[in-house]
Design a protein around this motif. Structure first.
Motif, PDB file in Angstrom:
ATOM      1  N   VAL A 139       0.887  -1.157   0.000  1.00 37.54           N
ATOM      2  CA  VAL A 139       0.000   0.000   0.000  1.00 37.54           C
ATOM      3  C   VAL A 139       0.926   1.208   0.000  1.00 37.54           C
ATOM      4  N   ARG A 140       0.944   1.867  -1.146  1.00 32.61           N
ATOM      5  CA  ARG A 140       1.936   2.929  -1.387  1.00 32.61           C
ATOM      6  C   ARG A 140       3.331   2.382  -1.079  1.00 32.61           C
ATOM      7  N   ASN A 141       4.054   2.944  -0.072  1.00 33.96           N
ATOM      8  CA  ASN A 141       5.429   2.461   0.115  1.00 33.96           C
ATOM      9  C   ASN A 141       5.557   1.356   1.143  1.00 33.96           C
ATOM     10  N   ASN A 142       4.448   0.948   1.746  1.00 33.97           N
ATOM     11  CA  ASN A 142       4.552  -0.046   2.817  1.00 33.97           C
ATOM     12  C   ASN A 142       4.179  -1.445   2.329  1.00 33.97           C
ATOM     13  N   ILE A 143       5.062  -2.387   2.626  1.00 32.74           N
ATOM     14  CA  ILE A 143       4.759  -3.778   2.275  1.00 32.74           C
ATOM     15  C   ILE A 143       4.085  -4.417   3.487  1.00 32.74           C
ATOM     16  N   ILE A 144       2.974  -5.064   3.238  1.00 31.77           N
ATOM     17  CA  ILE A 144       2.220  -5.682   4.332  1.00 31.77           C
ATOM     18  C   ILE A 144       2.136  -7.187   4.085  1.00 31.77           C
ATOM     19  N   HIS A 145       2.516  -7.935   5.081  1.00 29.19           N
ATOM     20  CA  HIS A 145       2.436  -9.390   5.031  1.00 29.19           C
ATOM     21  C   HIS A 145       0.984  -9.727   5.383  1.00 29.19           C
ATOM     22  N   ALA A 146       0.168  -9.913   4.366  1.00 28.11           N
ATOM     23  CA  ALA A 146      -1.284  -9.942   4.605  1.00 28.11           C
ATOM     24  C   ALA A 146      -1.911 -11.221   4.073  1.00 28.11           C
ATOM     25  N   SER A 147      -3.244 -11.305   4.214  1.00 31.73           N
ATOM     26  CA  SER A 147      -3.981 -12.384   3.571  1.00 31.73           C
ATOM     27  C   SER A 147      -5.065 -11.768   2.704  1.00 31.73           C
TER      28      SER A 147
ATOM     29  N   LEU B 173      -3.078 -16.349  13.971  1.00 28.83           N
ATOM     30  CA  LEU B 173      -2.221 -17.417  14.529  1.00 28.83           C
ATOM     31  C   LEU B 173      -0.969 -17.633  13.679  1.00 28.83           C
ATOM     32  N   GLU B 174      -1.054 -17.236  12.401  1.00 24.79           N
ATOM     33  CA  GLU B 174       0.122 -17.349  11.514  1.00 24.79           C
ATOM     34  C   GLU B 174       0.899 -16.040  11.478  1.00 24.79           C
ATOM     35  N   GLY B 175       0.552 -15.130  12.379  1.00 25.72           N
ATOM     36  CA  GLY B 175       1.271 -13.854  12.426  1.00 25.72           C
ATOM     37  C   GLY B 175       0.793 -12.861  11.376  1.00 25.72           C
ATOM     38  N   VAL B 176      -0.374 -13.093  10.807  1.00 28.69           N
ATOM     39  CA  VAL B 176      -0.915 -12.189   9.783  1.00 28.69           C
ATOM     40  C   VAL B 176      -2.034 -11.369  10.413  1.00 28.69           C
ATOM     41  N   PHE B 177      -1.888 -10.058  10.391  1.00 32.79           N
ATOM     42  CA  PHE B 177      -2.853  -9.201  11.090  1.00 32.79           C
ATOM     43  C   PHE B 177      -3.558  -8.207  10.153  1.00 32.79           C
ATOM     44  N   GLN B 178      -3.227  -8.298   8.854  1.00 37.23           N
ATOM     45  CA  GLN B 178      -3.906  -7.426   7.881  1.00 37.23           C
ATOM     46  C   GLN B 178      -4.462  -8.281   6.748  1.00 37.23           C
ATOM     47  N   ALA B 179      -5.526  -7.783   6.119  1.00 35.32           N
ATOM     48  CA  ALA B 179      -6.092  -8.535   4.994  1.00 35.32           C
ATOM     49  C   ALA B 179      -6.673  -7.584   3.961  1.00 35.32           C
ATOM     50  N   ILE B 180      -6.812  -8.122   2.750  1.00 38.28           N
ATOM     51  CA  ILE B 180      -7.513  -7.393   1.682  1.00 38.28           C
ATOM     52  C   ILE B 180      -8.707  -8.237   1.253  1.00 38.28           C
TER      53      ILE B 180
ATOM     54  N   GLU C 134      -0.809   2.381  -6.368  1.00 34.60           N
ATOM     55  CA  GLU C 134      -0.736   2.597  -4.916  1.00 34.60           C
ATOM     56  C   GLU C 134      -1.107   1.356  -4.118  1.00 34.60           C
ATOM     57  N   LEU C 135      -1.862   0.486  -4.774  1.00 33.89           N
ATOM     58  CA  LEU C 135      -2.255  -0.772  -4.134  1.00 33.89           C
ATOM     59  C   LEU C 135      -1.924  -1.904  -5.099  1.00 33.89           C
ATOM     60  N   ALA C 136      -0.994  -2.772  -4.675  1.00 31.61           N
ATOM     61  CA  ALA C 136      -0.602  -3.868  -5.572  1.00 31.61           C
ATOM     62  C   ALA C 136      -0.011  -5.003  -4.751  1.00 31.61           C
ATOM     63  N   ALA C 137       0.051  -6.170  -5.373  1.00 30.81           N
ATOM     64  CA  ALA C 137       0.717  -7.300  -4.721  1.00 30.81           C
ATOM     65  C   ALA C 137       2.147  -7.352  -5.216  1.00 30.81           C
ATOM     66  N   GLU C 138       3.008  -7.931  -4.396  1.00 27.23           N
ATOM     67  CA  GLU C 138       4.394  -8.161  -4.811  1.00 27.23           C
ATOM     68  C   GLU C 138       4.503  -9.642  -5.137  1.00 27.23           C
TER      69      GLU C 138
END
Ligand code: MYA
Length: 513
Positions: A221-229, A259-266, A347-351
């Motif tokens: 999300v913009r410059n931040n990489i989020i380890h998400a689901s 539980l897998e350490g993922v706290f953000q989602a799309i 601004e919103l993309a997957a890596e």
């Protein structure tokens, strides 16, 4: 649906103009009730999220929340018949999100100044230790069940639930029919976790009555990489609707991600929830117009004749770009590199890493039994360099009512990238021309493989070719949501009047299946 075609894609799909009187009345009542309790900010946001509704209110209210609120209150049934206001789903009481109000998502109208940028980041910070190790109890007679999609019989159970109960258009004319192959493709990318395929069964019959799935995604999300689901395929059996089971499933998938350490989602959806980070619109390019007309998907515009429509949507026999060919395994590295550079502008993309690019874009020809779900074409220049690629996937919709056809075969534009868009500064005219040629060539393949319609959203750079390639605006919208992440709005490719915004285009570079 404004003119040419009516969307099959259920998420974001709205009803046609000819709804029954009762439903319109209900929608009108709900809307009027909702408007009473709204603040100025909320009215502004309601209109921002519902450009079709804003459009209905006319230019007098544009930009002025007081005028807009008055206009909303004055809306009569005739007004509500058209535009997004017509959907009962979208006019729910804005203050009544009883479940969503308890979740770490932004609320409508919460900013003191809606024009001010918020600081982006997580809303609630937790650690894995704080997360319960066991699921919340279900109603008597139901139990949790993890679905093993490697087991064909369990995959079939998920397919059956979705096939009978998943997303429909508001008039219940069409329902998504994800094939077992698409389900595997969509739910089992690299890094997939069995425990994120979560179901609810009736204890006695063992029947699967509820489902929700998540897959891992590295989100930027913009410059931040989020380890998400990425959460998808939320579905509850029709007989168990409106029993507040959806919040239970959502809380359970949240727990399993946490539980897998993922706290953000799309996640995406056609309904308005607190609070979209972006809103895109569906566009549809008829390929088999006659069939689309026969099943009630495409209307015959006034003053037109079927033969005019058929001629209008004729597709060239051959593609025009030299060096265009099907993607092969050897192209994975080059495609990943090109896609990564291309997605960087959004601004919103997957890596995507190489394994993911291979999974999402390469059709595995070795497994002859697996039906093809994704088609990707690359352009290789005379120096053997991959300069462009374009892809689409197949998603059928069942026709619910009586019809001589049983399904519509829709191609959905997926990812694409071109070196033409990567010059600095970008030569917009050159990019526009290249994208038009690429999309037009992909249309040739869509026709060749028997697709009835080509669907696309207003995201990425699609505003540069949708109109030229005869994609008609649909009446569906797709809202993008982030869970536990506050972010400033991202352009969805349409303006406040729900018209394609060919100037700003979209900041969304993430598609969802
Ligand atoms: S979108 C596709 C959704 N599926 C369908 O549309 C299929 C057909 N419909 C159904 O199966 C049911 O109608 C569903 C609701 C299951 C949708 N997203 O149980 P209820 C809220 C989020 O009485 P039901 C997709 O798959 C609603 O506002 N919330 O309702 C992405 C209300 O809450 P509130 C939704 O109709 C899913 C509550 O549920 C949705 O029986 C992303 C009512 O519950 C919706 N599409 O069942 C899920 N629809 O009172 C979120 C209704 O507050 C993921 N509701 O208004 C969040 C991230 C989680 C992971 C986090 C990890 C860190």
């Amino acid at each position: 649906m404004s003119d040419e075609s009516k969307p099959v894609k259920g998420k974001g799909k709205e009803k046609d103009k000819e709804k029954d009187e009762k439903e319109r009345e209900r929608a009108a009542k709900k809307l009027h009730k909702a408007v009473e309790g709204l603040s100025k900010e909320q009215v502004t946001q309601l209109l921002d999220l519902n450009p079709a509704l804003a459009n209905e209110l006319g230019s007098g209210s544009d930009g002025d929340p007081n005028a807009a609120a008055d206009a909303l209150k004055r809306l009569n049934l005739q007004d509500i018949m058209t535009g997004l206001a017509s959907s009962g789903k979208n006019v729910k009481d804005m203050g009544a999100y009883k479940f969503w109000a308890t979740q770490p998502v932004p609320k409508f109208g919460e900013e003191a100044d809606p024009n001010q940028q918020v600081e982006e980041g997580p809303i609630k910070v937790q650690t894995v230790d704080e997360i319960p190790k066991t699921p919340a109890p279900l109603l008597d007679g139901f139990e949790w069940s993890t679905l093993d999609l490697l087991d064909e019989s369990q995959l079939k159970e998920v397919w059956e639930l979705l096939n009978g109960h998943y997303v429909e258009d508001d008039e219940a004319m069409f329902r998504f029919n994800y094939s077992a192959s698409i389900l595997k493709w969509a739910m089992m990318p690299p890094g997939w976790k069995k425990q994120w395929h979560r179901g609810v069964r009736a204890s006695q019959s063992r029947k699967l009555v509820g489902f929700i799935a998540a897959i891992p995604v590295e989100l930027r999300v913009r410059n931040n990489i989020i380890h998400a689901s990425e959460v998808n395929f939320l579905c509850i059996h029709k007989k168990l609707r409106s029993k507040r089971l959806a919040p239970v499933l959502i809380k359970e998938i949240t727990r399993l991600c946490n539980l897998e350490g993922v706290f953000q989602a799309i996640y995406t959806g056609g309904i308005v929830l607190p609070k979209p980070v972006s809103t895109c619109r569906y566009f549809h390019r008829a390929i088999n117009w006659q069939k689309l007309y026969e099943v009630g998907f495409s209307p015959l515009p006034p003053n037109s004749k079927p033969q005019f429509q058929i001629r209008k949507y004729a597709v060239p026999e051959r593609n025009s770009i030299s060096g265009l060919r099907e993607m092969q395994k050897k192209d994975v590295g080059a495609v990943q590199d090109l896609l990564t550079r291309y997605l960087a502008k959004y601004e919103l993309a997957a890596e995507f890493d190489k394994q993911e690019v291979e999974h999402w874009l390469l059709h595995n020809k070795k497994n002859a039994l697996e039906e093809q779900v994704v088609w990707t074409y690359v352009v290789e220049d005379e120096h053997k360099k991959i300069t462009d690629f374009i892809s689409f996937y197949c998603l059928e919709s069942s026709i619910i009512g009586p019809s001589k056809h049983s399904s519509i075969k829709a191609a959905y534009l997926f990812y694409y990238a071109t070196e033409t868009g990567l010059s600095s500064p970008v030569d917009r005219e050159a990019l526009k021309s290249r994208l038009n040629t690429l999309v037009s060539d992909s249309l040739v393949f869509c026709k060749k493989y028997g697709f009835d319609v080509y669907n696309a959203l207003s995201l990425m750079d699609n505003g540069l070719f949708l109109e030229e390639q005869k994609f008609g605006p649909g009446d569906g919208q797709l809202h993008y949501y982030l869970f536990n992440y506050r972010a400033n709005p991202i352009a969805g490719g349409v303006d406040r009047r729900n018209h394609l915004d060919t100037k700003t285009l979209s900041g969304v570079g993430k598609t969802q299946i």
